[in-house]
Write an enzyme that holds these catalytic residues in place. Structure first.
Site, mmCIF file in Angstrom:
data_model
loop_
_atom_site.group_PDB
_atom_site.id
_atom_site.type_symbol
_atom_site.label_atom_id
_atom_site.label_comp_id
_atom_site.label_asym_id
_atom_site.label_seq_id
_atom_site.Cartn_x
_atom_site.Cartn_y
_atom_site.Cartn_z
ATOM 1 N N CYS A 179 0.583 -1.338 -0.223
ATOM 2 C CA CYS A 179 0.267 0.130 0.109
ATOM 3 C C CYS A 179 0.979 1.139 0.083
ATOM 4 O O CYS A 179 1.284 1.229 0.923
ATOM 5 C CB CYS A 179 -1.027 -0.128 0.770
ATOM 6 S SG CYS A 179 -2.081 1.697 1.064
ATOM 7 N N CYS A 185 -1.950 5.899 6.583
ATOM 8 C CA CYS A 185 -2.916 5.675 7.575
ATOM 9 C C CYS A 185 -3.092 4.939 8.121
ATOM 10 O O CYS A 185 -1.693 4.510 8.562
ATOM 11 C CB CYS A 185 -3.836 4.953 5.994
ATOM 12 S SG CYS A 185 -5.032 4.244 5.663
ATOM 13 N N CYS A 188 -3.451 -0.025 8.496
ATOM 14 C CA CYS A 188 -2.244 -1.229 8.903
ATOM 15 C C CYS A 188 -1.996 -0.528 10.022
ATOM 16 O O CYS A 188 -0.827 0.606 9.726
ATOM 17 C CB CYS A 188 -2.302 -1.629 7.808
ATOM 18 S SG CYS A 188 -3.382 -2.634 6.399
ATOM 19 N N CYS A 287 -7.310 0.438 -1.656
ATOM 20 C CA CYS A 287 -6.892 -0.051 -0.552
ATOM 21 C C CYS A 287 -6.950 -1.524 -0.840
ATOM 22 O O CYS A 287 -7.246 -1.813 -1.031
ATOM 23 C CB CYS A 287 -8.508 -0.356 0.540
ATOM 24 S SG CYS A 287 -8.065 -0.923 1.812
ATOM 25 N N GLN A 370 -19.072 -10.340 8.770
ATOM 26 C CA GLN A 370 -17.572 -10.819 8.991
ATOM 27 C C GLN A 370 -17.476 -10.369 7.652
ATOM 28 O O GLN A 370 -17.825 -10.662 6.570
ATOM 29 C CB GLN A 370 -17.178 -11.755 9.246
ATOM 30 C CG GLN A 370 -17.866 -12.592 11.124
ATOM 31 C CD GLN A 370 -16.646 -12.141 11.633
ATOM 32 O OE1 GLN A 370 -15.957 -11.032 11.259
ATOM 33 N NE2 GLN A 370 -16.585 -12.812 12.455
ATOM 34 N N TYR A 403 -26.398 -13.966 20.041
ATOM 35 C CA TYR A 403 -25.925 -12.757 19.628
ATOM 36 C C TYR A 403 -25.697 -14.154 18.005
ATOM 37 O O TYR A 403 -24.363 -13.648 17.287
ATOM 38 C CB TYR A 403 -24.622 -12.160 19.320
ATOM 39 C CG TYR A 403 -24.587 -12.316 21.280
ATOM 40 C CD1 TYR A 403 -24.822 -11.264 21.719
ATOM 41 C CD2 TYR A 403 -24.270 -13.219 21.517
ATOM 42 C CE1 TYR A 403 -24.503 -10.617 22.832
ATOM 43 C CE2 TYR A 403 -23.948 -12.967 23.149
ATOM 44 C CZ TYR A 403 -24.511 -12.046 23.724
ATOM 45 O OH TYR A 403 -24.575 -10.977 24.849
ATOM 46 N N GLU A 424 -31.103 -12.944 19.060
ATOM 47 C CA GLU A 424 -29.934 -12.151 18.111
ATOM 48 C C GLU A 424 -31.194 -10.617 18.846
ATOM 49 O O GLU A 424 -32.008 -10.754 18.362
ATOM 50 C CB GLU A 424 -30.119 -11.405 16.625
ATOM 51 C CG GLU A 424 -29.658 -10.660 16.216
ATOM 52 C CD GLU A 424 -28.311 -10.316 16.237
ATOM 53 O OE1 GLU A 424 -27.760 -8.969 17.489
ATOM 54 O OE2 GLU A 424 -27.079 -11.070 16.838
ATOM 55 N N ASP A 474 -21.089 -15.020 20.162
ATOM 56 C CA ASP A 474 -20.423 -14.322 19.306
ATOM 57 C C ASP A 474 -20.499 -13.066 19.370
ATOM 58 O O ASP A 474 -20.985 -12.111 18.597
ATOM 59 C CB ASP A 474 -20.800 -15.018 17.807
ATOM 60 C CG ASP A 474 -19.418 -14.648 17.082
ATOM 61 O OD1 ASP A 474 -18.861 -13.492 17.235
ATOM 62 O OD2 ASP A 474 -19.843 -13.666 15.905
ATOM 63 N N CYS A 501 -14.838 -10.814 18.789
ATOM 64 C CA CYS A 501 -13.522 -9.702 18.029
ATOM 65 C C CYS A 501 -12.422 -8.783 18.783
ATOM 66 O O CYS A 501 -12.174 -7.859 19.096
ATOM 67 C CB CYS A 501 -14.197 -8.840 17.290
ATOM 68 S SG CYS A 501 -15.515 -8.497 18.349
ATOM 69 N N GLU A 544 -8.862 -12.315 16.192
ATOM 70 C CA GLU A 544 -10.068 -12.648 16.670
ATOM 71 C C GLU A 544 -9.933 -13.964 16.953
ATOM 72 O O GLU A 544 -8.938 -14.310 17.494
ATOM 73 C CB GLU A 544 -10.957 -13.422 15.664
ATOM 74 C CG GLU A 544 -12.659 -13.530 15.714
ATOM 75 C CD GLU A 544 -13.128 -12.053 15.884
ATOM 76 O OE1 GLU A 544 -14.326 -12.205 15.387
ATOM 77 O OE2 GLU A 544 -12.943 -10.898 15.461
#
Length: 552
Positions: A179, A185, A188, A287, A370, A403, A424, A474, A501, A544
């Protein structure tokens, strides 16, 4: 009642010493507390504080501890680990934890000691200064760097990276970065690293999270397994959200007066992502971690914004989502990926379509799903194998998916269970999950989806046999809550797979589940069987985590 404060090292409360209490009271004094009655002939009036003193007092009033389990709290734990409890305790005892040895925009040369769990480099202050930590982006352990301090906090200062004076060539290879905006940026952190090194760093994040936040004895935490790689390290991200600001007043006046070009891109217009260490937007034309479909769409979208920029009255956050154009007429016949046309969805109400292995999912553009499709088959397969280990002759017959969102785990694992129940909070997601069960031709009654708070989930599945039930959790980044965990412990299902996450809130919740079951399980307990990271976002610091609990 004694004044109390949070312990900076372990987060508990400790009594405030009298001299510290006095200092805290002095720090929060305000001149408005002095009235005319307080001044007389024998007592001189309190002098009006200088602007500098008022500014200092205001700054002190803002000094608050980080929110538990936040990225700031995670960073604080890393800072304490680097400085050591003795140095931290000394600074706290003497009230110097906010006294930065560095001035604003001061340049300093330091050597990086380690990486934080958030991906930043951590370096000790020079030997001539008090124990302090410099936090800087894009640098690696063992490197000598020159930085410029722009903000100071509690025992640490944030700095811009100006130069890598002595690179660590065992880790760094800048030619790996694909990149052109890397280093500017904020998206990352690790493009200069080999992918194997990235996976190792992320495994260490999981290790530290359970050391710092689980409150579990070390011997009860299993060795963290190697991080599962993403099949794609670039071109994987199926959703991006570039943003831009509306025209400034001065620029708008110039445009209205005719002194500004109506077709050229104004110099102030930046369409992209946040610039590292700043509150400004970095202009991004492509990107590399986004899918080719999104990059192909980004150019024309930018051109339309430039052409119509004077029509925007406020800033906009764009949505670009990779979607299959339409479902096949016969879903039992899976097309070759080369023949499956993808489009870019930009309307948050438009239906997005994705395929995971042979299962199709539809959901609105604004809904959660995801963002790395390439790793979802390894992830869901791993969860299935954790529930049905080869060492067991028989496994659970019922699945509870808390979830559940649009039904990713419910639908992918449905063939392995007699009955699946998903819950949910979002009624819209439940609508999508129910529709997805129909799209994939699951037998009627096999999967049921209910809208409601996950804290009430177990009342809806009270007829499930606990010893034959597996639970998948989750949750969002904040994790689960105590009412949910209390119900989980009372229900006592045979297997719990916690996908997260945010490994730090996961560690907290896992520790709480194990502790509560030991207290209320009547001799039964949950054992943390395995821990493993999954790399859903290569080139970034994010990891994760999947934790597996087994009832014994």
């Amino acid at each position: 009642m004694s004044t109390r404060m949070r312990s900076p090292i372990i987060g508990s409360e400790v009594p405030v010493p009298p001299e510290k209490k006095m200092r805290l009271e002095e720090d929060t004094m305000d001149e408005s507390n002095v009235t005319k009655e307080d001044t007389n002939d024998s007592v001189p009036a309190v002098p009006r504080p200088s602007k500098k003193a008022l500014k200092s007092a205001k700054r002190k009033q803002k000094r608050v501890l980080p929110e538990p389990y936040s990225s700031e709290d995670v960073l604080w734990r890393d800072i304490v680990a680097l400085l050591g409890d003795d140095a931290v305790g000394h600074a706290l005892q003497h009230g110097t934890e906010w006294d930065s040895p560095f001035d604003f925009r001061e340049e300093v040369e330091v050597e990086v000691s380690t990486l934080s769990s958030n991906g930043d480099a951590l370096a000790h202050s020079p030997a001539s200064a008090a124990p302090w930590v410099i936090v800087a982006p894009f640098a690696l352990p063992g490197e000598r760097i020159r930085v410029r301090v722009y903000r100071s906090s509690r025992l640490h200062s944030f700095a811009d990276l100006l130069e890598v004076v002595s690179p660590n060539h065992d880790l760094r290879d800048d030619s790996r970065a694909k990149c052109r905006y890397f280093g500017q940026c904020s998206g990352c952190q690790y493009q200069m690293l080999s992918y194997d090194t990235q996976l190792g760093i992320k495994r260490n994040v999981v290790i530290k999270a359970y050391e710092n936040f689980s409150n579990l004895p070390k011997e009860t935490i299993p060795d963290v397994l190697p991080t599962i790689a993403s099949p794609l390290q670039y071109g994987y991200r199926t959703k991006i959200t570039p943003h831009f600001e509306a025209p400034p007043k001065k620029a708008r006046k110039e445009a209205e007066s005719g002194s500004a070009s109506s077709t050229d891109k104004p110099s102030w217009l930046k369409i992209g992502f946040n610039e590292i260490g700043k509150r400004t937007v970095l202009d991004i034309e492509e990107c590399p971690i986004a899918t080719p479909v999104l990059n192909a769409a980004l150019g024309p979208i930018r051109e339309d914004i430039i052409k119509d920029i004077w029509g925007y009255k406020k800033g906009v956050s764009l949505l670009l989502r990779d979607s299959i154009e339409h479902l096949p007429s016969d879903i039992s016949s899976i097309p070759d990926p080369e023949d499956e046309k993808h489009i870019c969805v930009t309307n948050h109400k438009t239906t997005v379509r994705e395929r995971v292995d042979s299962t199709y999912f539809e959901f609105p553009g604004h809904s959660f799903f995801q963002n790395n499709n390439s790793v979802l088959v390894p992830l869901t397969s791993y969860v299935k194998d954790a529930i049905f280990p080869s060492s067991q002759s028989s496994g659970p017959t019922h699945l509870v998916d808390a979830y559940c969102g649009s039904g990713l785990f419910s639908l992918m694992l449905a063939p392995h269970f007699d009955t699946v129940a998903g819950i949910e909070l979002s009624a819209e997601s439940i609508k999508s999950a129910t529709a997805n069960a129909i799209i994939n031709r699951l037998p009627q009654g096999k999967c049921s989806f209910l809208a409601g708070d996950a804290a009430n989930i177990f009342s809806t599945v009270s007829h499930f046999p606990p010893d034959k039930t597996a639970l998948i959790i989750d949750p969002p980044r904040k994790g689960s809550d105590e009412p949910f965990i209390e119900q989980l412990v009372r229900f006592a299902c045979s297997t719990v797979v916690y996908v997260s996450c945010n490994v730090h809130t996961q560690a907290r919740d896992i520790g709480m589940i194990i502790e509560r079951m030991e207290q209320k399980g009547g001799g039964r307990k949950y054992v943390l069987e395995s821990l493993r990271g999954f790399d859903l976002f290569p080139q970034t610091a994010h990891v994760e985590s999947v934790a597996v609990l087994r009832l014994v």
